[in-house]
Design an enzyme around this catalytic site. Sequence first.
Site, PDB file in Angstrom:
ATOM      1  N   CYS A 160       1.407  -1.542  -0.204  1.00 43.16           N
ATOM      2  CA  CYS A 160      -0.048   0.471   0.215  1.00 43.16           C
ATOM      3  C   CYS A 160       0.673   1.141  -0.156  1.00 43.16           C
ATOM      4  CB  CYS A 160      -1.469  -0.400   1.114  1.00 43.16           C
ATOM      5  SG  CYS A 160      -1.867  -1.285   1.249  1.00 43.16           S
ATOM      6  N   THR A 161       0.362   2.465  -0.452  1.00 42.70           N
ATOM      7  CA  THR A 161       1.021   3.404  -0.751  1.00 42.70           C
ATOM      8  C   THR A 161       0.822   4.001   0.787  1.00 42.70           C
ATOM      9  OG1 THR A 161      -0.266   4.255  -2.185  1.00 42.70           O
ATOM     10  CG2 THR A 161       1.551   5.567  -1.386  1.00 42.70           C
TER      11      THR A 161
END
Length: 652
Positions: free
Chosen positions: A522-523
Amino acid sequence: MSDSDKTAARVAPKYVPISSFVESSFFTKLSELKLNEFKLDSSKRDIHGFITSPRRLNKFNDQPTLNLDLQSFDIAEKEANNLHISGELYNVNTIEEFKNINKSDLLNDWGKEVYTRLIQTESLDYKAFNWFFILTFSDLKKYKFYYWVAFPTLNAPWFVTSTRDDSLVEKHTKNITRLLENDGDSENLAFSQLYQVVGESYLDLNSIRSSRNGVFVFLDGCLNKETKPSVQLKNYLYFLAYKGFEDVDVIVYRNDGSSFQVHYELDTDSFNKNVQPKITGWERTSQGKLGPKLADLGSLINPHQLADQAVDLNLKLMKWRIAPELNLDIVKEQRVLLLGAGTLGSYVARALMGWGVRKITFVDNGRISYSNPVRQPLFSFKDCFSDNGQGEMKAARAAEALKEIFPGVSSEGISLEVPMIGHPVSDEAKSKSNFGTLSQLFDDHDIIYLLMDSRESRWLPTVLGYAKNKIVINAALGFDSYLVMRHGNLSQPEESRLGCYYCNDVVAPNDSLTDRTLDQMCTVTRPGVALMASALAVELLVSILQHPDGSKAAQDESTKFGGVPHQIRGFLHNFQQTKLYAPNYKHCSACSHTVISKFEEEGWEFVKKCLNDSGYLEEICGLKQVQEEAEKATEDLMKDMDLDDEDSEWLD
């Protein structure tokens, strides 16, 4: 004239006041001129209006009406068969100025202009006697236009005798009609002197025959049931008084056959030609009160048209004072491709719309998840469970959201998986099709934004951007840092050509997604980082477009709108931002001449080899040789150190 006529009672003359009818097209044109041309300049502007010559009485022509429309701003545009009146527009900059300006002094100033023009003329030129002035304020945000029209009128002490003699009308009406028809220009004969030579009637507007009395024809612009002429006659009567006339007959000619005659006598005791006369002329409201009018076009204009004008409003206001040389059209005309419709894509799209960009295309193959809406402003909660609980496709939904925000935008969303280096091709037909679609999208757009999550997904778009000579802007995020940069251009001098996203790498990009934990996939960034990077990415584009060399501009050159840096790096842990420059690397895996040439020669076949084996790319661009030379240099260094057994233990 009989003795009974001479002793007849005198009464003050009555006139039909002139009114104005301002079409919405007049204000539409005024708003356009105010925004793009007048700006803060409130100088008076020449305009014109017209009065029709009606042939049948109705509720719209029982008084003379000045008409203003779109063509009022074009002095050359004049319709035949209308009485055209010259005028001046005085458009002020604030509502306070409109309210506080001394209306009496303003009318006096305008009246002096008419007075000066009138006493200097020797003919009955229509333009010298008929002028109007309009005071306006344009509220361009609310599309409200405040205005007040004035028809400066000079007053002379004429009186009407109680006696009427319609024999003049009966005697001359047919001749007047014939003369008007033969002349073909009712404007030139709006007021003229009637005289006869050997039984024939003539109308003369070129000169006033010296006399203390005379017969004149006034072409009336209204069909009022009462025998009252239009107020425009008053300026002609003042002119006659100034020229020495004391006793005149006026035939008030009307097209519908209801012409009549009025006999005027001047009160010579109270008339002084050397003193400026009393000036009146402000138009009254429909309630008969003195006051301005308001045209609220907000409810009349199509909402889509309103939105289209409003989007450009704040931008054009920049050119009034702050940045007069800003080229907005070049920004508006750009066709922008956003690779990535997530956090960065959403914010970049909104900022582009703020700059007036009308063509935006999204490319993304992801779906909207429950974690997205709070960080990605183009999506909402309902998008997360649409499409049978899978969530909407990001690209398509983002495009729809832009149209909901501003219907005038041309936005499209394409669900597409960008082929990524280091991810071997499993379905060649699909990957090749995706490559072809992406290549065509590059052809169809001017600006490319790289806004994807992974490093390897940006490689192919970088190659395409260089090969197709596009402006490419890259934005990438760290936990509390960001990078915004523009890629160079192959037409730049090689020694100063700007580097790309991969120019600092000594290895080709590879698979960074496989075997990653959730926090790595995930960012994970501080939420504000994306907004900052997105804003800078769009502002960087605007600065590039303002530079005469565009994407070829050298690093950190400046324009009249600011600098054009190569890279902008920001760090939230100490709230610092730095501008950097990194030249191109001759062995770059994405922008080196070797890679671009190979891509242009082989196209998809070259891309496929690179996708399947990043080592192949390293051999092509020369990184493999660089790595081997580095290893050899390390080995040679170790040999030169010639460590003994006691020193070698710390190398283990």
